[in-house]
Design an enzyme around this catalytic site. Sequence first.
Site, PDB file in Angstrom:
ATOM      1  N   SER A  49     -39.613 -15.021  92.756  1.00 26.78           N
ATOM      2  CA  SER A  49     -38.739 -13.845  92.847  1.00 26.78           C
ATOM      3  C   SER A  49     -38.844 -12.966  91.607  1.00 26.78           C
ATOM      4  CB  SER A  49     -37.285 -14.288  93.039  1.00 26.78           C
ATOM      5  OG  SER A  49     -37.143 -15.022  94.235  1.00 26.78           O
ATOM      6  N   LYS A 175     -37.292 -25.736  95.626  1.00 27.55           N
ATOM      7  CA  LYS A 175     -36.607 -25.061  94.527  1.00 27.55           C
ATOM      8  C   LYS A 175     -35.271 -24.582  95.065  1.00 27.55           C
ATOM      9  CE  LYS A 175     -36.491 -21.120  91.464  1.00 27.55           C
ATOM     10  NZ  LYS A 175     -36.897 -19.719  91.233  1.00 27.55           N
TER      11      LYS A 175
END
Length: 312
Positions: A49, A175
């Site tokens: 991200s 994650k």
Amino acid sequence: MAPTCPPRGVYAPVVAFFHEDETLDLGALQKHVIRLAQAGVSGLVIQGSNGEAPHLDHSERKQVISTALATLKQYGKREAVIIAGCGAQSTRETIQLCQEASESGAHFALVLSPSYWVGAMQQPTIQKFFSDVASVSPIPILLYNFPGVTSGIDLDSDLIAGLAAANPNKIVGCKLTCGNLGKLHRVAHDKRIQTPFAAFAGKSDFFLHGLVAGSNGLIGAAANLVPKVHVKLLKLYDEGNLNSAQELQTQLSEVDWVLVRMGVSGLKAAMDKYYKYGGGRSRRPLLPIQSSTFTGERDEILQKIVDLENSL
């Protein structure tokens, strides 16, 4: 030979650097990768991200992965692991990204849930998506749970463990940026998972808490800024020095709170201010942030931990 799942440790989700004309700044990337490698991180996440993956085309993604890997090898860090962000809105493109990541030298793929037409993304659809990708990806995948960037889609522990159990050695980790420590604990200790599986905390503000819950370490944005501090915290925890680890965690929680409110451009602006490279530039529509933004209490918090980083 690549490990069957990412080794335990600290992983930095590397930011993407751009020139003023928004072309890739590979020189800044190389400088950043060298600093991270010298700090002792276990590996890098490319196009997570923080890496602005949606802003890069396929050829740029491949270029960033290959540049990072070549830089690691050049500086004697051949054992460092590359995890490549490969999420896309279609199964077809996600598989293509996994293939391209493998061709560029990545060891693992990190895959977000698709979120287009979110009402259709019910659990059976998401489960099939990950199973389809895992079955043909040339590299093992990690499930990436980040409701903040997937229109609120939140993978639960049963789904994660079930996918891992059904796809041994194909789905090898996760994650969890959702911050749900109960979920992390359940997944890390789920007896249905019989093959190596790496459950990572996804933010620095619960790094220590994740270790206590049985995590495999951290993939966190603040590791870009102070990687040595993160490596130090892991070492303190492993040595049983919980009081000192808690002191570091308190600082990291404050730092993470400053950075998360500034976004990706803010993280890069902080590196520009304290390490003098990269600038605060992102690709539009994300707007740049000037390093001069960090004043007063923000500067005090960040300068304190940067001073600690430089002392290690």
